[in-house]
Design an enzyme around this catalytic site. Structure first.
Site, PDB file in Angstrom:
ATOM      1  N   ALA A 137       0.832  -1.211   0.000  1.00 23.01           N
ATOM      2  CA  ALA A 137       0.000   0.000   0.000  1.00 23.01           C
ATOM      3  C   ALA A 137       0.863   1.256   0.000  1.00 23.01           C
ATOM      4  CB  ALA A 137      -0.936  -0.022   1.204  1.00 23.01           C
ATOM      5  N   LEU A 138       1.132   1.775  -1.202  1.00 28.27           N
ATOM      6  CA  LEU A 138       1.953   2.983  -1.351  1.00 28.27           C
ATOM      7  C   LEU A 138       1.133   4.141  -1.945  1.00 28.27           C
ATOM      8  CD1 LEU A 138       4.785   4.385  -1.431  1.00 28.27           C
ATOM      9  CD2 LEU A 138       5.075   3.420  -3.714  1.00 28.27           C
ATOM     10  N   ARG A 251       9.249  -4.749 -11.066  1.00 28.98           N
ATOM     11  CA  ARG A 251       9.123  -4.355 -12.489  1.00 28.98           C
ATOM     12  C   ARG A 251       9.629  -5.450 -13.426  1.00 28.98           C
ATOM     13  NH1 ARG A 251      10.719   1.514 -10.480  1.00 28.98           N
ATOM     14  NH2 ARG A 251       8.584   2.099  -9.954  1.00 28.98           N
ATOM     15  N   GLN A 344      -6.729  -7.344 -34.668  1.00 27.28           N
ATOM     16  CA  GLN A 344      -6.714  -7.059 -36.106  1.00 27.28           C
ATOM     17  C   GLN A 344      -6.701  -8.360 -36.924  1.00 27.28           C
ATOM     18  OE1 GLN A 344      -7.046  -4.017 -37.119  1.00 27.28           O
ATOM     19  NE2 GLN A 344      -6.849  -4.336 -39.324  1.00 27.28           N
ATOM     20  N   GLU A 370       2.797   0.245 -11.051  1.00 23.25           N
ATOM     21  CA  GLU A 370       4.182  -0.053 -10.633  1.00 23.25           C
ATOM     22  C   GLU A 370       5.222   0.735 -11.427  1.00 23.25           C
ATOM     23  OE1 GLU A 370       4.766  -4.169  -9.416  1.00 23.25           O
ATOM     24  OE2 GLU A 370       2.632  -4.495  -9.695  1.00 23.25           O
ATOM     25  N   SER A 373       5.073   4.330 -17.793  1.00 23.21           N
ATOM     26  CA  SER A 373       6.117   4.327 -18.834  1.00 23.21           C
ATOM     27  C   SER A 373       6.855   5.666 -18.851  1.00 23.21           C
ATOM     28  CB  SER A 373       5.487   4.092 -20.205  1.00 23.21           C
ATOM     29  OG  SER A 373       5.176   2.740 -20.368  1.00 23.21           O
TER      30      SER A 373
HETATM   31  C1  LIG Z   1      -5.544  -1.843 -11.065  1.00 18.54           C
HETATM   32  C2  LIG Z   1      -4.495  -1.109 -10.296  1.00 18.54           C
HETATM   33  C3  LIG Z   1      -3.783  -1.775  -9.299  1.00 18.54           C
HETATM   34  C4  LIG Z   1      -2.830  -1.095  -8.547  1.00 18.54           C
HETATM   35  N1  LIG Z   1      -2.209  -1.742  -7.493  1.00 18.54           N
HETATM   36  C5  LIG Z   1      -1.438  -1.008  -6.644  1.00 18.54           C
HETATM   37  C6  LIG Z   1      -0.952  -1.604  -5.431  1.00 18.54           C
HETATM   38  O1  LIG Z   1      -1.157  -2.789  -5.151  1.00 18.54           O
HETATM   39  N2  LIG Z   1      -0.239  -0.823  -4.589  1.00 18.54           N
HETATM   40  C7  LIG Z   1       0.026   0.493  -4.835  1.00 18.54           C
HETATM   41  O2  LIG Z   1       0.657   1.142  -4.022  1.00 18.54           O
HETATM   42  N3  LIG Z   1      -0.429   1.083  -5.992  1.00 18.54           N
HETATM   43  C8  LIG Z   1      -1.157   0.358  -6.870  1.00 18.54           C
HETATM   44  N4  LIG Z   1      -1.651   0.941  -8.015  1.00 18.54           N
HETATM   45  C9  LIG Z   1      -1.350   2.344  -8.277  1.00 18.54           C
HETATM   46  C10 LIG Z   1      -0.383   2.551  -9.443  1.00 18.54           C
HETATM   47  O3  LIG Z   1       0.893   2.115  -9.119  1.00 18.54           O
HETATM   48  C11 LIG Z   1      -0.460   4.054  -9.802  1.00 18.54           C
HETATM   49  O4  LIG Z   1      -1.708   4.243 -10.457  1.00 18.54           O
HETATM   50  C12 LIG Z   1       0.690   4.491 -10.683  1.00 18.54           C
HETATM   51  O5  LIG Z   1       1.887   4.497  -9.939  1.00 18.54           O
HETATM   52  C13 LIG Z   1       0.472   5.914 -11.269  1.00 18.54           C
HETATM   53  O6  LIG Z   1       0.106   6.802 -10.279  1.00 18.54           O
HETATM   54  P1  LIG Z   1      -1.192   7.741 -10.484  1.00 18.54           P
HETATM   55  O7  LIG Z   1      -2.328   6.837 -10.859  1.00 18.54           O
HETATM   56  O8  LIG Z   1      -1.338   8.572  -9.293  1.00 18.54           O
HETATM   57  O9  LIG Z   1      -0.854   8.614 -11.740  1.00 18.54           O
HETATM   58  P2  LIG Z   1      -0.044  10.007 -11.718  1.00 18.54           P
HETATM   59  O10 LIG Z   1       1.225   9.839 -10.982  1.00 18.54           O
HETATM   60  O11 LIG Z   1      -0.969  11.086 -11.289  1.00 18.54           O
HETATM   61  O12 LIG Z   1       0.261  10.168 -13.268  1.00 18.54           O
HETATM   62  C14 LIG Z   1      -0.705  10.616 -14.204  1.00 18.54           C
HETATM   63  C15 LIG Z   1       0.010  10.790 -15.544  1.00 18.54           C
HETATM   64  O13 LIG Z   1       1.047  11.773 -15.415  1.00 18.54           O
HETATM   65  C16 LIG Z   1       2.289  11.241 -15.819  1.00 18.54           C
HETATM   66  N5  LIG Z   1       3.366  11.803 -15.028  1.00 18.54           N
HETATM   67  C17 LIG Z   1       3.486  11.890 -13.684  1.00 18.54           C
HETATM   68  N6  LIG Z   1       4.640  12.460 -13.349  1.00 18.54           N
HETATM   69  C18 LIG Z   1       5.283  12.757 -14.498  1.00 18.54           C
HETATM   70  C19 LIG Z   1       6.536  13.339 -14.836  1.00 18.54           C
HETATM   71  N7  LIG Z   1       7.360  13.752 -13.884  1.00 18.54           N
HETATM   72  N8  LIG Z   1       6.863  13.466 -16.156  1.00 18.54           N
HETATM   73  C20 LIG Z   1       6.037  13.020 -17.141  1.00 18.54           C
HETATM   74  N9  LIG Z   1       4.834  12.458 -16.880  1.00 18.54           N
HETATM   75  C21 LIG Z   1       4.468  12.319 -15.581  1.00 18.54           C
HETATM   76  C22 LIG Z   1       2.154   9.728 -15.590  1.00 18.54           C
HETATM   77  O14 LIG Z   1       3.088   9.002 -16.366  1.00 18.54           O
HETATM   78  C23 LIG Z   1       0.716   9.515 -16.004  1.00 18.54           C
HETATM   79  O15 LIG Z   1       0.636   9.401 -17.394  1.00 18.54           O
HETATM   80  C24 LIG Z   1      -2.554   0.267  -8.820  1.00 18.54           C
HETATM   81  C25 LIG Z   1      -3.247   0.921  -9.850  1.00 18.54           C
HETATM   82  C26 LIG Z   1      -4.211   0.259 -10.569  1.00 18.54           C
HETATM   83  C27 LIG Z   1      -4.972   1.005 -11.626  1.00 18.54           C
END
Ligand SMILES: Cc1cc2nc3c(=O)[nH]c(=O)nc-3n(C[C@H](O)[C@H](O)[C@H](O)COP(=O)(O)OP(=O)(O)OC[C@H]3O[C@@H](n4cnc5c(N)ncnc54)[C@H](O)[C@@H]3O)c2cc1C
Length: 389
Positions: A137-138, A251, A344, A370, A373
């Site tokens: 849980a991060l 990863r 496709q 995790e 990209s």
């Molecule tokens: C189904 C699912 C399961 C998950 N399981 C877990 C889990 O078990 N534990 C856990 O802790 N988390 C979990 N997550 C969370 C997941 O790791 C996060 O969604 C992910 O790290 C992205 O964070 P965010 O959704 O807050 O997106 P954001 O960080 O808000 O990013 C939004 C967009 O902005 C871009 N962005 C952000 N910063 C930058 C930058 N500096 N430069 C360029 N682009 C940037 C990102 O690439 C993305 O395209 C899960 C998510 C999902 C959907």
């Protein structure tokens, strides 16, 4: 259709010649189990007609969690690449179970690396043997990529920490027995191992998702959640570093999982291309279909080699954050391309067959989860620029 590809069998042969026969025997036995017990239930996990709990438990009972952990904690003491390879097979059999198991095992790796000997003795064996399910849980509602800005706090009071705040998108939430939670103390982000149930711990509802529907994802809410001070993992203020380290290893595994998804999309496409006829011959005779088959296969093997390479760098004790991220960025984006090409190749049936959509929907998560990209490309370029100095 099974879960073994010719390449997978070949990789097992490589393991056999490069290391020991036991690796390939273990992978064969896990693979047979997945083919018999996991693959058939996969479509029903996606539709919600079957629950993940039983197949995941039976898989962990088969030793899926034990592979890369030391024998002194009940593990098999085998190389990380063997574990990553098992996750590839599982990604082919069912991506949701692979996601759940991969995160569960990542918590175990965190405890192994950063936990006290007492924590390892108390919890590690239970986790890797599948007796306790773990969750990581991060992420928070307002911080994902930028996890250092987390708002969840852990205040030390007497012999306890009191945790307040919430975590978002947490896999295995609500089902898990143990939660590796990151929360800020006076010294900065810190890491705690929480046991459920706890009166201060509750969960939001299961989130609706595009894919990975067999796995549970929900918000985790802490309201004056009291945990004994022994719940602290490692040192206060070092939680951010621990999270990063745990994610580097995860990863590689996510890359393997995505190679597994791409493989099943490819296998289905190959079978369809041979069976479907147009203009008097199988569509596999057309050069433009053959180009797709050639590209899909080449990219799948490239993804496989990248995760294998990153695993080997990790096994040999080198810095592997860049290699792990390269494998993840490539394999997750590659599996999306492969799943799209599979649709496709299947033409109208591709657009209307849920069984194919599922692979694309499952793959779609992992250019985000995790480490996105975008963020991982920043990590790779930063590390490579630093290496070249
Ligand atoms: C189904 C699912 C399961 C998950 N399981 C877990 C889990 O078990 N534990 C856990 O802790 N988390 C979990 N997550 C969370 C997941 O790791 C996060 O969604 C992910 O790290 C992205 O964070 P965010 O959704 O807050 O997106 P954001 O960080 O808000 O990013 C939004 C967009 O902005 C871009 N962005 C952000 N910063 C930058 C930058 N500096 N430069 C360029 N682009 C940037 C990102 O690439 C993305 O395209 C899960 C998510 C999902 C959907």
């Amino acid at each position: 259709m099974g879960i073994y590809s010719a390449e997978h069998r070949r990789l097992m042969e490589i393991f056999q010649s490069a290391h020991h026969q036991e690796y390939s025997e273990l992978l064969s036995s896990l693979g047979s189990f997945m083919e018999k017990e996991i693959l058939p239930v996969s479509p029903r996990l996606d539709t919600g007609e079957a629950s993940i709990a039983k197949p995941r438990k039976s898989l962990l009972d088969q030793g899926m969690g034990l592979i890369a952990f030391p024998e002194e904690y009940g593990g098999l003491g085998l190389p990380f690449s063997v574990y990553a390879n098992a996750i590839e097979l599982l990604g082919t059999a069912d991506a949701s179970i692979a996601l759940s198991v991969e995160i569960h095992n990542a918590v175990a790796e965190g405890l192994l690396r950063f936990g006290s000997e007492e924590q390892r003795k108390r919890y590690l064996n239970r986790i890797i043997a599948g007796k306790a399910l773990a969750s990581f849980a991060l992420t928070e509602p307002a911080s994902g990529s930028d996890s250092g800005t987390m708002a969840t706090t852990a205040e030390r009071k007497g012999g306890e920490y009191v945790i307040n705040g919430s975590k978002m998108f947490i896999t295995n939430a609500g089902e898990a027995d143990l939660y590796l939670v990151f929360a800020k103390t006076k010294k900065g982000p810190s890491c705690f191992l929480l046991q459920a149930p706890n009166p201060g711990l509750r969960f939001g509802g299961d989130l609706k998702k595009l894919g990975m529907r067999g796995s549970k994802t929900s918000e985790v809410i802490f309201s004056d959640c009291r945990v004994p001070e022994e719940s602290l993992v490692g040192e206060e203020g070092k939680g951010g570093d621990y999270a990063k380290e745990i994610l580097h290893g995860a990863r590689i595994v996510v890359a393997a999982l995505n190679v597994g998804i791409a493989q099943i999309a490819y296998d289905k496409s190959l079978a369809y291309a041979k069976a479907r006829r147009a203009f008097g011959k199988p569509i596999s005779e057309f050069q433009l279909i053959r180009e797709k088959i050639a590209d899909m296969k080449t990219e799948i093997n490239a993804g496989r080699l990248l995760y294998f390479y990153a695993s080997r760098v990790k096994e040999l004790g080198g810095a592997y954050a860049s290699e792990a991220s390269q494998a993840k960025v490539f394999a997750t984006e590659m599996s999306l391309r492969a799943c799209d090409e599979a649709i496709q190749i299947h033409g109208g049936y591709g657009y209307t067959t849920e069984e194919l959509h599922r692979h694309w929907r499952d793959a779609r998560l992992l250019t985000i989860g995790e480490g996105t990209s975008e963020v991982l490309r920043m990590l790779i370029s930063r590390r490579e620029l630093a290496r070249s100095q």
